[in-house]
Motif scaffolding. Structure first.
Motif, PDB file in Angstrom:
ATOM      1  N   ASP A  79       0.847  -1.200   0.000  1.00 36.38           N
ATOM      2  CA  ASP A  79       0.000   0.000   0.000  1.00 36.38           C
ATOM      3  C   ASP A  79       0.872   1.236   0.000  1.00 36.38           C
ATOM      4  O   ASP A  79       1.683   1.434   0.909  1.00 36.38           O
ATOM      5  N   PHE A  80       0.667   2.081  -1.010  1.00 41.52           N
ATOM      6  CA  PHE A  80       1.496   3.281  -1.180  1.00 41.52           C
ATOM      7  C   PHE A  80       0.736   4.528  -0.736  1.00 41.52           C
ATOM      8  O   PHE A  80      -0.414   4.742  -1.127  1.00 41.52           O
ATOM      9  N   HIS A 275      -1.069   6.870   9.194  1.00 42.22           N
ATOM     10  CA  HIS A 275      -1.620   6.222   8.000  1.00 42.22           C
ATOM     11  C   HIS A 275      -1.020   4.828   7.823  1.00 42.22           C
ATOM     12  O   HIS A 275      -1.741   3.835   7.671  1.00 42.22           O
ATOM     13  N   HIS A 279      -2.616   0.756   8.100  1.00 37.66           N
ATOM     14  CA  HIS A 279      -2.545  -0.449   7.254  1.00 37.66           C
ATOM     15  C   HIS A 279      -2.138  -1.665   8.073  1.00 37.66           C
ATOM     16  O   HIS A 279      -2.694  -2.750   7.919  1.00 37.66           O
ATOM     17  N   HIS A 285      -7.219   1.627   1.991  1.00 40.89           N
ATOM     18  CA  HIS A 285      -7.454   3.014   1.585  1.00 40.89           C
ATOM     19  C   HIS A 285      -8.932   3.260   1.345  1.00 40.89           C
ATOM     20  O   HIS A 285      -9.643   2.369   0.908  1.00 40.89           O
TER      21      HIS A 285
END
Ligand code: ZN
Length: 323
Positions: A79-80, A275, A279, A285
């Motif tokens: 996850d970016f 953030h 995750h 997201h």
């Protein structure tokens, strides 16, 4: 007749696609873990992967390395968190995953979830000390720990012992391959632009602020496991990496320095840590809209959860440690 059959097949495929789409976006959907694929290819290497093809290829290569070493874990997702343009997260199976309480495979400390900060990668080119980085990450974990949705789980800090706790960096040629399972959630620290170019696809190094990799347990055939029968695949550990490119005076991201509590164009470490560790606590997201800590693109200082973040955490953790 033939047209009817084809139409029926089309409806079936469409239905399957819709179900897959729902399972990605709705954390309450209980999709069963996949069995062996009919082609005979281990699902370790390819399930129903989505995301940037370059990123998927990198993840598959990492999993082949892990399998070659006889390890029973595989990367499931990357996850970016970006600035500027968003970037799709990569998923190899599209199946939801969860931590298994008391899981002996990860040396779980009962129902606690353990986190660790690698302070040996703690300083930024923009001038933050390792203590400042660690403090910002601790503050982010403390924020999640005090969220009402997580009242049944204890987030336990483990000390950095000097033993490298992370492996994605080493598998990509950035340092050694570390020793996992020192903690469940590993904040691996600051890494150079080349690492994010390697794992993020074209231009990754200039757009990605942080990335979290989620590892799952797999069996000898490379298929995800579900030992507690909760219809979620079993999470092994997570690794979060932060991009030290920002604020480096020698490049195009010099104007966006990492800092603490400084508004844009500075980037607040605690916001990004909140953030990324979201995750690690199994939030994906969403949005915008609505605005949330878990929006995929950085939008300024956000050091507290928004209502959608709380709702997501509640869906994951309200029944912990029971399935
Ligand atoms: Zn993210």
């Amino acid at each position: 007749m033939r047209r009817t059959v084809l139409h029926g097949l089309f409806a079936l495929v469409l239905g399957a696609l819709l179900v897959a789409g729902c399972s990605r976006d709705n954390m309450n959907v209980n999709a069963p873990p996949s069995k062996s694929t009919s082609s005979g290819a281990p699902s370790l290497f390819k399930g129903n992967a989505t995301g940037d093809p370059a990123v998927i290829a990198t993840l598959l290569k990492v999993n082949q390395q892990l399998a070659a070493q006889g390890l029973n874990v595989a990367i499931e997702s990357a996850d970016f968190f970006t600035i500027g343009n968003g970037r799709p997260s990569a998923r190899l199976h599209q199946l939801p995953y969860r931590w298994v309480p008391n899981d002996p495979r990860r040396s779980a400390d009962g129902d606690n979830i353990r986190y660790l900060v690698d302070v040996s990668h703690g300083t930024t080119i923009s001038g933050l000390s390792s203590a400042q980085t660690e403090g910002a990450i601790d503050a982010a974990l403390s924020t999640w720990a005090s969220d009402a949705a997580l009242k049944k789980v204890t987030l336990e800090k483990r000390p950095y012992t000097g033993i490298d706790p992370s492996i994605v960096d080493g598998l990509e040629g950035f340092g050694g391959i570390g020793t996992p399972f020192q903690a469940d959630i590993v904040n691996a620290g600051w890494y150079p632009r080349g690492f994010f170019d390697a794992i993020g696809g074209p231009g990754g190094g200039s757009g990605i602020l942080g990335v979290t990799f989620t590892f799952i347990f797999v069996d000898g055939n490379g298929n995800p496991s579900d030992i507690n029968g909760d219809n979620y695949i079993d999470e092994a550990f997570t690794e979060t990496y932060y991009n030290n490119t920002f604020g480096d005076p020698s490049n195009d991201r010099a104007g966006f320095p990492w800092a603490i509590n400084v508004p844009l164009p500075a980037i607040d470490v605690q916001t990004v840590a909140l953030h990324e560790n979201g995750h690690a606590l199994d939030l994906g997201h969403f949005g915008p809209p609505p605005n949330a800590v878990m929006n995929p693109v950085y939008a300024g200082i956000r050091q507290s959860p928004f209502p959608p973040d709380d709702a997501g955490m509640n869906a994951v953790w309200s029944s912990w440690p029971n399935p």
